[in-house]
Each structure stands twice: as C-alpha cells, then as structure tokens.
Write a protein that holds these residues in place. Sequence first.
Motif, short mmCIF file in Angstrom:
data_model
loop_
_atom_site.label_atom_id
_atom_site.label_comp_id
_atom_site.label_asym_id
_atom_site.label_seq_id
_atom_site.Cartn_x
_atom_site.Cartn_y
_atom_site.Cartn_z
N ALA A 1 46.47 39.65 49.09
CA ALA A 1 47.32 40.77 49.50
C ALA A 1 47.83 40.47 50.91
O ALA A 1 47.05 40.41 51.85
CB ALA A 1 46.51 42.07 49.48
N ASP B 1 48.91 41.86 53.49
CA ASP B 1 49.04 43.12 54.22
C ASP B 1 49.09 42.84 55.72
O ASP B 1 48.12 43.09 56.45
CB ASP B 1 47.86 44.05 53.86
CG ASP B 1 47.89 44.48 52.41
OD1 ASP B 1 48.99 44.55 51.83
OD2 ASP B 1 46.82 44.73 51.84
N LYS C 1 50.31 39.11 46.76
CA LYS C 1 50.68 40.51 46.53
C LYS C 1 51.39 41.05 47.77
O LYS C 1 50.91 40.88 48.88
CB LYS C 1 49.42 41.34 46.24
CG LYS C 1 49.73 42.78 45.91
CD LYS C 1 48.49 43.54 45.53
CE LYS C 1 47.80 44.20 46.69
NZ LYS C 1 48.48 45.35 47.27
N ASP D 1 53.65 45.26 44.83
CA ASP D 1 52.76 46.41 44.65
C ASP D 1 53.32 47.62 45.41
O ASP D 1 52.85 47.96 46.49
CB ASP D 1 51.36 46.04 45.16
CG ASP D 1 50.34 47.14 44.88
OD1 ASP D 1 50.60 47.99 44.00
OD2 ASP D 1 49.29 47.16 45.53
N LYS E 1 53.75 50.56 43.56
CA LYS E 1 53.23 51.69 42.75
C LYS E 1 54.31 52.74 42.48
O LYS E 1 54.22 53.88 42.95
CB LYS E 1 52.02 52.31 43.42
CG LYS E 1 50.87 51.35 43.61
CD LYS E 1 49.62 52.02 44.15
CE LYS E 1 48.50 51.04 44.37
NZ LYS E 1 48.73 50.05 45.43
N THR F 1 41.97 54.66 44.29
CA THR F 1 40.56 54.65 44.72
C THR F 1 40.31 55.58 45.92
O THR F 1 39.17 55.85 46.26
CB THR F 1 40.11 53.22 45.09
OG1 THR F 1 41.17 52.59 45.80
CG2 THR F 1 39.78 52.41 43.87
N VAL G 1 45.49 48.07 36.61
CA VAL G 1 44.73 47.84 37.84
C VAL G 1 43.52 48.76 37.78
O VAL G 1 43.65 49.94 37.44
CB VAL G 1 45.58 48.22 39.09
CG1 VAL G 1 44.76 48.01 40.37
CG2 VAL G 1 46.86 47.42 39.14
N PRO H 1 41.32 45.12 42.61
CA PRO H 1 41.15 45.02 44.06
C PRO H 1 39.72 45.44 44.45
O PRO H 1 38.88 45.60 43.56
CB PRO H 1 42.18 46.03 44.61
CG PRO H 1 42.54 46.92 43.48
CD PRO H 1 41.96 46.36 42.20
N ARG I 1 35.02 41.75 47.97
CA ARG I 1 34.51 41.26 49.26
C ARG I 1 33.37 40.27 49.02
O ARG I 1 32.64 40.43 48.04
CB ARG I 1 33.91 42.42 50.09
CG ARG I 1 34.92 43.42 50.63
CD ARG I 1 35.77 42.82 51.73
NE ARG I 1 36.67 43.81 52.28
CZ ARG I 1 37.80 44.23 51.74
NH1 ARG I 1 38.18 43.74 50.58
NH2 ARG I 1 38.56 45.12 52.33
N GLN J 1 37.49 50.44 52.10
CA GLN J 1 37.16 50.47 50.68
C GLN J 1 35.75 51.02 50.54
O GLN J 1 34.90 50.78 51.39
CB GLN J 1 37.20 49.05 50.08
CG GLN J 1 38.55 48.38 50.16
CD GLN J 1 39.51 48.81 49.05
OE1 GLN J 1 39.33 49.85 48.43
NE2 GLN J 1 40.54 48.03 48.83
N VAL K 1 42.38 40.88 43.42
CA VAL K 1 43.25 41.04 44.59
C VAL K 1 42.35 41.17 45.78
O VAL K 1 41.41 41.97 45.76
CB VAL K 1 44.08 42.34 44.49
CG1 VAL K 1 44.72 42.66 45.83
CG2 VAL K 1 45.16 42.22 43.43
N THR K 2 42.60 40.40 46.81
CA THR K 2 41.85 40.62 48.04
C THR K 2 42.75 40.41 49.24
O THR K 2 43.60 39.51 49.24
CB THR K 2 40.56 39.77 48.10
OG1 THR K 2 39.80 40.20 49.24
CG2 THR K 2 40.83 38.29 48.21
N GLY K 3 42.59 41.30 50.23
CA GLY K 3 43.46 41.24 51.40
C GLY K 3 42.71 40.80 52.63
O GLY K 3 42.66 39.61 52.99
N ARG K 4 42.04 41.78 53.27
CA ARG K 4 41.45 41.51 54.58
C ARG K 4 40.36 40.46 54.56
O ARG K 4 40.13 39.79 55.58
CB ARG K 4 40.95 42.84 55.19
CG ARG K 4 42.12 43.69 55.64
CD ARG K 4 41.76 45.12 55.83
NE ARG K 4 41.52 45.77 54.56
CZ ARG K 4 41.31 47.07 54.41
NH1 ARG K 4 41.31 47.85 55.48
NH2 ARG K 4 41.11 47.60 53.23
O1 C5P Z 1 42.16 44.35 52.32
P1 C5P Z 1 41.76 44.75 50.94
O2 C5P Z 1 41.15 43.65 50.12
O3 C5P Z 1 40.93 46.01 50.92
O4 C5P Z 1 43.15 45.08 50.22
C1 C5P Z 1 43.24 45.51 48.90
C2 C5P Z 1 44.67 45.58 48.49
O5 C5P Z 1 44.72 46.11 47.16
C3 C5P Z 1 45.53 46.48 49.36
O6 C5P Z 1 46.84 45.89 49.40
C4 C5P Z 1 45.57 47.79 48.60
O7 C5P Z 1 46.79 48.49 48.79
C5 C5P Z 1 45.47 47.31 47.15
N1 C5P Z 1 44.89 48.27 46.21
C6 C5P Z 1 43.62 48.80 46.34
N2 C5P Z 1 43.15 49.71 45.43
C7 C5P Z 1 43.88 50.06 44.39
C8 C5P Z 1 45.17 49.51 44.21
C9 C5P Z 1 45.63 48.59 45.15
O8 C5P Z 1 42.90 48.48 47.28
N3 C5P Z 1 43.40 50.90 43.49
#
Ligand code: C5P
Length: 234
Positions: A7, A9, A31, A57, A59, A118, A155, A176, A179, A188, A206-209
Amino acid sequence: MLDLFAALDVDDKEKAFSLVESLKPHIKGFKVGPRLGFLLNENEWKLLADAGEVFIDYKFYDIPSTVLSAVKRSFNLGASYCTVHAANGALCLEELSALEKELNSIKPFKILVVSLLTSFDQDKNKLPLSGDKTSDELVFKLIDLAYSAGMRNFVCSPYEAKALKEKYRDIFLVTPGVRLNSGAVHDQSRVATPEFAWKNGADYLVTGRMLTESSNLINTINTVKEQWQIVKKG
Ligand code: C5P
C-alpha cells in the motif's frame, strides 16, 4: 513473486516511486488510495502499471452510474484491481458483475467488494442502521448480497478469510491488516502475520506501513519470503 500488494500510503511521489523500484522484484503489485492517487498524472499511473499490478483502492460508494464510471476510469488508468462497497446494493453490484466480465475480456481485472470497514465495531463505532447485528453477521450479510449479485472478489480481515472460503468455495480474497510479529500495529486492531493470512485462505495480502516505515526494507521482505516458503511447503 510474493502474492502481496504494497500500500503506497505516502504523501510524495518520489518516495512512492523509490519504494516501487525497491519492491518490484519481490512483490506482485501496488495499492494506491486517494492520498497518493490524487497526485499522479496519467504517465505516472502507466509507470506504476509497468512495475506491477495496480490496485486502485478508492472504495467507490455512489449511485450505480457513478460507481460504474469510476470503475471504468480505474481500468483505463491501467489498474488490475479496484474496490467498491457491498453497501452499493444489489442493483449496482449486478451491473458491476456484468461490467467486470466485459472488462475481463479485454484484460484481467477484478472488482473487489469491501464489506464492513475494519474501523466499525459493535459498540462505540457501529455501522449506522445496522440494528442488533454483530460485526460478523453484517460481514456475512453484505458478502451474501454481493455473492448473489455475481461478485466473487472480496476484501476481508485475515481472521474472516477461513470461514468465508469454507462457505464460498470460488471466491478470491485480499486481506489487509498484516504485520510481522515484531512490528508496530499502528491504528489497526486485528492484525495477523503474513503466514497466518496466507494459511487461512488469503489469496493476496495488502500491507502498508510494515514496508513504508521499515528501517530495513530488504530484511522485512526476506522475512515475509520465509513465511511464504513455510506456507507453500504446507
Ligand atoms: O499500513 P497498513 O498495512 O495498516 O495499511 C493497510 C492498507 O489497507 C491501508 O491502505 C488501508 O486503507 C487499507 N485497508 C485496510 N482495511 C480495510 C480495507 C483497506 O486497512 N478493511
């Protein structure tokens, strides 16, 4: 290649494209939400699509004609995935299912349905108009609605994946909330490791941070790869 989207972000394009360069040999795709997407021009969207699968993404939640146009625009920008809300309702979801088939005849494209965000829970932050339903009941009700309308891509959280795959055999799940055990959880609440998510039926993570804030990106990716190998070996 890991079945994983990073992600992106982040607030600046240089940082985003530097992450793309480092990650593209290792992962399937990227993403993009409004935070980065509003900054990108058509050429930059194309660069992203050249580096991996693009997942837009945003939504979408609107009247059917607006949702359908937004999905078509995402496809034309080079995305392979985009997200819409199940709460768009049966009529819109049926039209989306037909559109997905039409677009897929041109190139692979999945419209992912988001059920319950979530950030909602059963107590302090209830989904408006949800009555006495628990979060799980709401998730299943919304997914039932979308499944009946012909949608097959969703999702969900890693903790719902197993039950969903048991109920619907032919669905594709993106999760998503991923970790590594040692990593920060941020905002989260129900996070899981990549190994747990893949083992429980997630098709793509999906993973961002975990990546964008990693102090050693290659180490982090290598740890995810080790977990992927464990899952593949069964
Ligand atoms: O940084 P992190 O891993 O928490 O990012 C998760 C990504 O997934 C973010 O872009 C968030 O918007 C997205 N997301 C989520 N939960 C969902 C749908 C999308 O965390 N139910």
